[in-house]
Design a protein around this motif. Structure first.
Motif: not given
Lengths: 390, 181
Positions: A145-151, A288-298, A305-313
């Motif tokens: 389920x989270x992989x669908x969000x990650x992709x 952060x059940x999955x790494x993508x979940x923490x990035x979406x949480x940011x 900002x939207x689309x910039x969570x991964x930059x915080x990481x």
């Protein structure tokens, strides 16, 4: 509604715990919380247990724990909000105290996931969406389920698997400083990238483990709280929202709508500027059940900002010293994720952070006196954002 | 030709056979289903009461959907009062509280929104090779979650996929999936 304080917290050692039964595991956290508040079980007027179960033998955990921990005949119930069951327990206990129904209420969470073999646990959590339309015919798993969000997120914003791994590296680092965390070893991005796929594009090291564990917090009304402790930590606001059960009904896969709504509701009640919440907060525990979940949480929380969570990481801005320290407990990723206990453990951790009593190296500087817990149930099916303050 | 029902039971029985034999021998030899966990040395009582679950789900009010499957069609519902569209099909419209629904057949092509490959499988899917699950946007105004029969490395967001309804190879019961056009 009156003010509600956290006056005692306890967390068990998280991990593979075949050495204890479910009520024995609960007692570890219950005892620590009672000792912390210098109270006895008989002082607790009501208790709420977050537990999902299915994989464990007891169908009535609140009853079994109530007897073992000496909480009965006080009223006890079990609540379920998937991986956010713990936050729902805290919220229910909060309402009992805020309404004036009770002065002292315990919220706890306990989960013994290792009573069943791993494929059975994978089966149970895979069914946690919409059973007939997602599992019966298509065998989705929780990482799936989270992989669908990650992709979707990675395709939309250009985040890479290495960016996701940065979250795992941070959380393992802080987990290594938390003696109660399931995983005690730091990892590298390379190790994370080499780990096997569980649900492409998510790998084993992107995923929180199967965990046994418990956590408990004791809530009290203002007058009673001030008698119990000199360092009450106040529950300033709780925001909650739900998402669709079928992921196919989501408008957007690059974030979790329920978490965004829960944050907005909590920020409004807490008087936090939603355009710049980090200005108000010293530290956050996010789901952060999955790494993508923490990035979406940011992004859902407005830390980025939207689309910039991964930059915080990528820029390591969620370590101590960055924009906002996140998951200094090790998070679900390294501390472990005993489903029903996770939300309570977040509140226990943030209480200790605000009291400035966690281990060296993972204590956030406390300057503003506010902390935030973001706890998601299922894949954005439930969301709770809880704001604590000194 | 066995279907998923027997196939899965045989697979699970085979996977558990050795464990069951060891547990039985342990009880026969010691009178107790008790052993020490090899990793931690903790004393474990292995449950002697096995619980098998197989649920009975009502599809009575979405019978048209089931009928559609046997005709190799995928149906959704539209509220006759307010026009709301439902897939998965709903027999009731919470928007206007009507239960007067029209059944319509879904289009045969859609666009890929997102996807994953299930590498670590649940017990009841463990007899399958890794499978691709995707969410596909249909021109009818809803998304469909289903397997995608394709090499995942060839998939791209927005690519055209064709809907198939029929017996899933290997499991031999009727369901639906997508393939690249």
């Amino acid at each position: 509604m009156r003010r509600v304080a956290i006056v005692g917290v306890g967390v068990s050692k998280f991990g593979y715990r075949p050495d204890v039964s479910l009520p024995e595991l609960a007692w570890e956290a219950v005892k620590e919380a009672l000792d912390d508040a210098r109270l006895d079980a008989k002082d607790v007027e009501a208790y709420v247990v977050g537990n999902v179960g299915g994989w464990s033998s007891e169908p009535l955990p609140a009853v079994v724990v109530g007897e073992y921990c000496g909480l009965a005949p006080s009223s006890g119930i079990r609540v379920e909000a998937a991986c956010a069951s713990g936050s729902s327990a805290v919220r229910t206990a909060y309402h009992m105290v805020a309404s004036g129904e009770a002065d002292i209420v315990m919220a706890m969470g306990v989960e013994k996931m290792n009573e069943s073999p791993t494929p059975t646990v994978v089966e149970f959590i895979g069914r946690a969406g919409n059973y007939f339309w997602e599992f019966e015919n298509f065998g989705l798993t929780f990482p799936g389920y989270y992989a669908l969000h990650a992709t979707a997120y990675m395709n939309k914003y250009g985040a890479t698997e290495a960016d996701l791994c940065e979250v795992a590296v941070k959380n393992h680092y802080y987990g290594s400083l938390n003696p109660k965390a399931q995983f005690q070893k730091p990892i590298t991005v390379e190790e994370c990238l080499k780990s096997k796929y569980v649900a492409w594009p998510l790998k084993l090291y992107d995923s929180s483990p199967i965990t046994d564990g418990s956590a408990a917090v004791i809530l009290a009304g203002e007058e009673v709280a001030k008698k119990i402790t000199d360092t009450p930590v106040w529950i300033k606001a709780i925001g909650a929202a739900n998402g669709t059960s079928n992921l196919s009904k989501r408008e957007d896969f690059a974030g979790l709508e329920a978490a965004r709504l829960a944050a907005q509701r909590a920020y409004r009640r807490a008087g936090i500027d939603p355009s710049e919440p980090v200005k108000h907060l010293d530290v956050a525990e996010v789901h952060d059940c999955f790494t993508i979940a923490e990035i979406m949480a940011y992004e859902d929380l407005g830390f980025a900002k939207r689309g910039e969570g991964y930059k915080l990481a990528r820029e390591k801005q969620t370590y101590i010293g960055g924009v906002i320290p996140v998951n200094l407990s090790g998070g679900l990723k390294a501390k472990g994720h005993p489903i029903g206990a996770t939300g309570v453990a977040m509140i226990a951790e943030l209480t200790r952070q605000l009291r400035q009593e966690v281990e060296r190296g993972r204590q956030a500087p406390i300057r503003k006196g506010m902390a935030l817990a973001h706890n998601v149930g299922g894949t954005g099916h439930y969301a709770f954002v809880t704001v604590l303050s000194l | 030709m066995s279907t998923v029902v027997e196939k899965l039971r045989e697979y699970l029985d085979r996977a558990e056979a050795e464990q069951i034999r060891q547990l039985d021998q342990l009880v026969a030899a010691t009178g107790l289903p008790v052993y020490r966990d090899p990793k931690t040395g903790a004393l474990i009582w292995v449950d002697v009461r096995e619980l098998r679950l197989r649920f009975q789900l009502s599809v009575n009010r979405i019978a048209k959907f089931v009928e559609g499957l046997s005709q190799e069609r995928l149906y959704y519902t539209v509220c006759r009062r307010c026009g709301a569209k439902y897939f998965p099909p709903q027999a009731d419209c919470p928007r206007c509280k009507s239960s007067d629904m029209e059944w319509r057949e879904a289009s045969r092509e859609g666009e890929l929104v997102t996807w994953t490959v299930i590498n670590v499988k649940p017990a009841s899917f463990a007899h399958n090779k890794d499978y691709v699950v995707g969410i596909v946007k249909m021109p009818d105004g809803f998304n469909v979650t289903a397997w995608i029969d394709a090499d995942p490395s060839t998939l791209r967001p927005g690519m055209r996929l064709r809907l198939f309804v029929g017996k899933r190879p290997g499991e031999n019961y009727i369901t639906y999936w997508f393939r690249p056009v």
